[in-house]
Structure formats: C-alpha cells, structure tokens
Design a protein around this motif. Structure first.
Motif, PDB file in Angstrom:
ATOM      1  N   HIS A  36      49.800  66.190  44.089  1.00  0.00           N
ATOM      2  CA  HIS A  36      49.722  66.404  42.644  1.00  0.00           C
ATOM      3  C   HIS A  36      51.008  66.984  42.063  1.00  0.00           C
ATOM      4  N   LEU A  37      51.809  67.639  42.905  1.00  0.00           N
ATOM      5  CA  LEU A  37      53.047  68.241  42.403  1.00  0.00           C
ATOM      6  C   LEU A  37      54.032  68.434  43.552  1.00  0.00           C
TER       7      LEU A  37
ATOM      8  N   LEU B  11      49.480  60.403  38.198  1.00  0.00           N
ATOM      9  CA  LEU B  11      49.942  61.782  38.141  1.00  0.00           C
ATOM     10  C   LEU B  11      49.771  62.325  36.727  1.00  0.00           C
ATOM     11  N   LEU B  12      49.876  63.622  36.573  1.00  0.00           N
ATOM     12  CA  LEU B  12      49.898  64.190  35.239  1.00  0.00           C
ATOM     13  C   LEU B  12      51.116  63.642  34.485  1.00  0.00           C
ATOM     14  N   PRO B  13      51.014  63.521  33.167  1.00  0.00           N
ATOM     15  CA  PRO B  13      52.042  62.804  32.394  1.00  0.00           C
ATOM     16  C   PRO B  13      53.474  63.276  32.639  1.00  0.00           C
TER      17      PRO B  13
ATOM     18  N   GLY C  82      42.285  70.190  60.698  1.00  0.00           N
ATOM     19  CA  GLY C  82      42.062  70.127  59.261  1.00  0.00           C
ATOM     20  C   GLY C  82      42.845  68.997  58.622  1.00  0.00           C
ATOM     21  N   ASP C  83      42.781  68.935  57.298  1.00  0.00           N
ATOM     22  CA  ASP C  83      43.543  67.952  56.545  1.00  0.00           C
ATOM     23  C   ASP C  83      45.020  68.311  56.668  1.00  0.00           C
ATOM     24  N   PRO C  84      45.874  67.381  57.097  1.00  0.00           N
ATOM     25  CA  PRO C  84      47.287  67.740  57.274  1.00  0.00           C
ATOM     26  C   PRO C  84      47.980  68.102  55.971  1.00  0.00           C
ATOM     27  N   LEU C  85      47.548  67.530  54.846  1.00  0.00           N
ATOM     28  CA  LEU C  85      48.149  67.855  53.557  1.00  0.00           C
ATOM     29  C   LEU C  85      47.284  68.860  52.806  1.00  0.00           C
ATOM     30  N   THR C  86      47.935  69.830  52.189  1.00  0.00           N
ATOM     31  CA  THR C  86      47.194  70.777  51.363  1.00  0.00           C
ATOM     32  C   THR C  86      46.688  70.072  50.104  1.00  0.00           C
ATOM     33  N   PRO C  87      45.631  70.600  49.453  1.00  0.00           N
ATOM     34  CA  PRO C  87      45.026  69.888  48.314  1.00  0.00           C
ATOM     35  C   PRO C  87      45.982  69.609  47.158  1.00  0.00           C
TER      36      PRO C  87
END
Length: 409
Positions: free
Chosen positions: A150-151, A279-281, A141-146
């Motif tokens: 993002h945080l 990224l978010l502000p 699978g994708d090694p990084l979680t979704p």
C-alpha cells in the motif's frame, strides 16, 4: 609518426560516451582542497568549469564550483541546457583544441563525494527482497507486512556517514543477542552485510507543507548513483524492534563518485511491475505519461568474484512513488537530499542483492575462490557496477561503488 588519437575518440559502445556524461567532483594529485566539477567521458574527466570558461559559456559560474550544489539547485531547465552544452563540447570537432587539454585520465585524479548530503532516507521497495526477508525471519507467517503493497516503506538514515566509493568501511561494534544467548553482548558485528541499491539525488527542494506529486518527480530529482547500504545484521536484529533501523545501518553508506543525470536514462525507462490492486491516488502511477520504472542491470562482486546480478527493473515501487511518499505528510525537500531504493533483488537465487538472502542468513555459505562466506570478513572488498540500455543500442554505465572492510577500531 602515426597521429596520436584523442581521448575523445572513444571505442564504439563505450558506456561512458557522450550519451552518458555523468557528473562528479575531482582534485588533482597533491591538491585535495582544489576540488572541481568534472564530467566523465570515456576513461577521462573533463574539467567542466574550465571548459565552460574556455568556451565563453554562460554556465561557467555554475560549473566552476567545488561541488554540484549550485548545479543541483539551478533546476531542470538549467540541467537540460548544461547537458546540451557539454554534449556539444565533447562531440563538435571545432571544440577539440580547447577541450583536450582539460581532460584528465580518471586514474590520475582523486574523486570526492560530489555533493553535500542534506538528508538521507532509505526505502524497502523490492518485493523480492522484502519477501525473502519475511520468509527468513517469519517462516510461519505472511512474508510481507500488511502495509507493504500500500505504501513505500522507508526510514530516515544518517547523512553524515554517507561516504564516496573507495572509502574503507570500519567494522561496526554494538550490542547483539542471538536467540540462544541469555543476555546481550557487546563487540564487533559478526554479520556484516551489503545492500545493493540505487540512490536518487534531489536537486531542487520543496516548500514545507506542500507534497511533491508523482508528476513533479523530474522537477526535483537530478540523477542517480549506485549505493551500498552496509548493514550489521546482528546489531540490527537486536535493536530494531519497535522503532526500526538505527546503529546497524548508520555507520556507513557508500555511494558512487559519479551521478548519472536522469536525462541519460531515457532509453532505460520501463513500466513497473503490475499492481495487485489500485493504489491510493497520490501513489497511483497508471496515468503518468512517462513510465516510472528503470531497467538497470546491477552486478555485485566480492574480492573480484561475481556473486549476484540484481535487476532494478523488478522493483515494485518507483523512484517517483518513493519521493511522493517521502513528502506526502508535508515534509520538505532540500538540495542534496539522497534517498535509496532499498536492496534490489530479483526472483532468482543469483539475483539477490544482500548476503542475508544469498546465504539465507548464513545457512548456505557462498563458495568463493578465497574461501566460504556467510557474511563479510575483514579485508573483503565489495564492488557494485551497473549499466542501463542507452540510445541506439548503446549502454549507459553507472559509476561503480566499492568499499573494503577493515577491522573494528
């Protein structure tokens, strides 16, 4: 007779010179209850409270304490002014007669945990480490979680089991279940691991309900130390779904006896790795006046053998972003809060900060002079050391953190 040199006459390039001056807490041999704030200069400890008293400093009350709590809570202006005073005390020749009798060889004193740990949070801020762990446990699978980019992902740990460098670590016991086992078994961990991290120490707290912005990081965080977040991988693997780390982490976290103030690391500031997308502000650090990354060079040794050199410069999330994430929901800070970066790992095999990665979950044992290792054995001693670029080509030494594994009780 030749004139005896002063402890203040340091060799050129000493990583614990006046450009560094990390804080700790010590006691004299035979008097463990009489703890004092100390500052390291070379291979000596300066009794900071006694020095302040001898020189009539207005900071005498702040420094004549059994730990760093009063200094931590005094705030950024006091941190700056005390550091300036300490620098003058160890560099101005006129102060030598007062200062030299208050210097004690490091090996002659007992070092203690220098602050009362309020809360402990541990993050997962290295993209290299997170990717390696994903590849080990989710090879298809994708090694990084979704959510990873993002945080800053973290969990709340156990503050009561944070221990100072040099404290033995008892091998933890708990439930574990290998994929081939029909049922879980109980016993000492057989996959005891390390995590080479950097811990950030909060000085000034914050009001509940008011998040701490990126730009306020240095008003709250006093300094940093090396940190080893010991991990029982077999206990962790069986327990962590769906709520995350618990007993596989909570048995011990080792920190250095020395706290390096952020002001000592100005020359080590660098830009963090480039982001893949905005990224978010509240986490967007592109507009910050000061770069948020730090160039810290860590070394990991087992029984005196170097096994890895993780570079903190590669960390995807900065300490300021971790603090912002930790408080964005309105959670308050307290003096003595400690948060770890998560395992520091670089892109190369010799830069991985855990045995899980170095041995690829036991598949590729390390070949040490005293035998092969997949995970830690009883009697093994793990030592983390580090340095950072300092002013004018100097190095800033970070206090080491070391721990020896002893058998389960």
């Amino acid at each position: 007779m030749p004139e005896q040199s002063s402890p203040l006459d340091l060799a050129e390039g000493d990583p614990f010179g006046p450009h560094n001056l990390p804080y700790g807490v010590f006691s004299m041999t035979g008097h463990p209850a009489e703890r004092r704030v100390g500052v390291r200069i070379g291979n000596h400890v300066l009794d900071a409270g006694a020095a302040a008293h001898a020189l009539g400093s207005p900071y005498a009350q702040l420094l004549a304490q059994p730990d760093l709590t009063a200094l931590l809570s005094a705030g950024r202006t006091a941190w700056r002014d005390v550091r300036r005073a300490l620098t003058a005390w160890v560099t101005v020749p006129a102060h030598r007669a007062d200062i030299e009798p208050l210097l004690h060889p490091v090996e002659s004193v007992t070092l203690h945990l220098p602050y009362q740990v309020a809360d402990y949070v541990d993050f997962y801020a290295s993209e290299n480490h997170a990717t390696n762990v994903g590849r080990i446990f989710r090879p298809d699978g994708d090694p990084l979680t979704p959510n990873w980019k993002h945080l800053p992902i973290g969990y709340h740990g156990r503050s009561g089991t944070v221990v100072v460098s040099g404290t033995d670590v008892v091998r933890p016991a708990g439930q574990r279940k290998a994929p081939s086992d029909a049922a879980p078994v109980f016993g000492p961990s057989v996959k005891l691991d390390i995590e080479a991290e950097v811990g950030f120490l909060v000085g000034v707290g914050s009001e509940q309900g008011r998040p701490v912005a990126l730009g306020d990081f240095r008003d709250h965080v006093f300094g940093l130390s090396l940190l080893n977040d010991w991990s029982a991988r077999d206990i962790q693997a069986w327990e962590y779904v769906p709520l995350g780390p618990f007993l596989g982490k909570s048995f011990a976290t080792s920190v250095s006896a020395w706290v390096t103030p952020l002001e000592a690391l100005e020359a080590a500031r660098i830009a963090p790795p480039a982001r893949d997308f905005p990224l978010l502000p509240y986490l967007e650090d592109g507009g910050e006046e000061e770069p948020g990354g730090l160039d810290l060079r860590i070394a990991v040794s087992i029984n005196g053998q170097l096994v890895a050199e993780p570079p903190f410069a590669t960390m995807y999330w900065t300490a300021a972003q971790m603090l912002a994430q930790m408080t964005v929901n309105g959670a308050s800070l307290r003096t003595g809060d400690l948060y770890g970066s998560g395992t520091v790992s670089g892109s190369e095999a010799g830069q991985r900060g855990s045995l899980l990665e170095l041995t690829w979950n036991g598949r590729d044992p390390l070949d040490l002079p005293d035998g092969k290792r997949t995970f830690l054995e009883d009697g093994d001693t793990v030592t983390l050391t580090a340095w950072a670029p300092g002013p004018h080509g100097t190095r800033v030494g970070l206090g080491e953190v070391t721990g020896r594994i002893v058998p389960a009780s």
